[in-house]
Design an enzyme around this catalytic site. Structure first.
Site, PDB file in Angstrom:
ATOM      1  N   THR A 120      42.128  34.589  47.652  1.00  0.00           N
ATOM      2  CA  THR A 120      41.556  33.398  47.023  1.00  0.00           C
ATOM      3  C   THR A 120      42.596  32.314  46.779  1.00  0.00           C
ATOM      4  OG1 THR A 120      40.541  32.592  44.987  1.00  0.00           O
ATOM      5  CG2 THR A 120      41.928  34.512  44.773  1.00  0.00           C
ATOM      6  N   TYR A 144      41.767  37.377  37.200  1.00  0.00           N
ATOM      7  CA  TYR A 144      41.139  37.454  38.521  1.00  0.00           C
ATOM      8  C   TYR A 144      42.146  37.053  39.603  1.00  0.00           C
ATOM      9  CZ  TYR A 144      38.710  35.825  42.643  1.00  0.00           C
ATOM     10  OH  TYR A 144      38.362  35.601  43.941  1.00  0.00           O
TER      11      TYR A 144
END
Ligand code: UDP
Length: 335
Positions: A120, A144
């Site tokens: 990501t 995350y």
């Protein structure tokens, strides 16, 4: 040709995993989905059998890999909600990091030496320079993002110490839905911009919040690089081929290189739908960087990949078709 190779798709019942399962099947690969269905959907598994299981269950993973003669892994299974990760970081590290370590152990035991990992742009944090190239220093702002970076490091060392071949694909903003209406985005609760706008347009929620109007951007709202999920899926197939051809392991950004503001997305959605969307303008959402746009040239060159479905119009049209379809499995889910 690459046909006959069986690919284990962890998280293949999820949004990007299911689109990639379709792209793999179309490219001649055999797909086996490994998913615990905690966030994914049974209806999204259409391009190969589903093996229900936990990432932390190393022995189960190893047995599936051996029994199915798995030749490569595409690893999507993860918790992905940034806000949730701030509340329960330990769950994210256990699921995303320990889960990936378990997967790597199972791969080593089963003799599976290739993996494409779903990473990501969240691991860049608030980048100083935009567009963002892969050599931008990493500085995740959430457990995350940190968990994804930690998995990239696991891959790096597994490659050096045990010869794993790996690719980490750092996505920018995944959006849109399958053009044939066979899969689409369906998170519960839904926090992403485009599905939230469309849910408000459909009256499934009273209004879509618009977070922040005072960012240092031309119209004051945040700018993001939206990439169609079908383009992401195609990039995964090319990344796998790239590894099969013996190319070196690496990280690649997947984005278009173009940025759109929240207001621009809202205007495009209203134009495509043909009616105003109820919104409520709110303060900034904590942790949102003003501008995230990829420098995607490395992926363009190494994979010979170019986004072909990622115009904002096509992203919104396919997402609209998906979310407004009366029989869409997603239509009954809360948003
Ligand atoms: N956003 C918004 N309203 C929403 C969801 C998102 O205004 O209901 C904004 C968010 O603040 C960000 C952009 O839209 O600037 C994209 O957010 P999203 O959650 O879709 O993806 P992210 O960039 O956070 O991964």
């Amino acid at each position: 040709m690459s046909s006959q190779i069986t690919v284990l798709v962890t998280g293949g019942a999820g949004y990007i995993g299911s689109h990639t399962a379709k792209a793999l099947a179309r490219a001649g690969y055999r797909v086996v989905v490994y998913d615990n269905l905690s966030r994914g959907h049974r209806w999204a598994v259409r391009w190969g059998p589903l093996e229900e299981g936990e990432l932390l269950d190393t022995e189960h993973l190893r047995k599936v890999m051996v029994a199915e003669r798995v030749g490569a892994v595409l690893h999507f299974a993860a918790l992905i909600e940034v806000g949730e990760s701030m509340k329960t970081p330990e769950t994210f590290f256990r699921n995303n990091v320990s889960g990936s370590l378990s997967l790597l152990n199972a791969m080593r035991d089963a003799g599976v030496r290739r993996i494409v990992f779903s990473s990501t742009c969240a691991l860049y944090g608030f980048p100083e320079k935009v567009p963002i190239a892969e050599d931008t220093p990493t500085a995740p702002l959430s457990p995350y993002g940190e968990s994804k970076l930690m998995v990239e490091r696991l891959l790096h060392w597994e490659g050096i110490c045990h010869g794993l071949q790996w690719m980490a694909l750092r996505y920018f903003n995944a959006a849109g839905a399958d053009a044939d209406g066979e899969s689409g985005e369906s998170h519960s609760p839904e926090t992403h911009l485009i599905p939230s706008l469309l849910a408000a347009a459909l009256g499934r929620r009273p209004a879509c919040p618009i977070f922040g109007g005072d960012y240092p951007t031309p119209d004051g709202t945040c700018i993001r690089d939206y990439i169609h999920v079908t383009d992401l899926a195609d990039a995964h197939v090319l990344a796998l081929r790239h590894l099969q051809e013996g190319n070196p392991s690496t990280v690649l950004n997947l984005g278009t290189g173009d940025g759109f503001s929240v207001n621009q997305i809202l205007a495009a959605a209203e134009r495509i739908i043909g009616k105003p969307i109820p919104i409520s303008r709110q303060g900034r959402r904590p942790g949102d960087p003003p501008r995230l746009v990829a420098a995607p040239q490395k992926a363009f060159e190494q994979l010979n990949w170019k986004p072909a479905h990622s115009s904002i119009e096509n992203i919104i049209e396919t997402a609209w078709k998906w979310s407004s379809h009366a029989h869409s499995p997603a239509a009954s889910l809360s948003v």
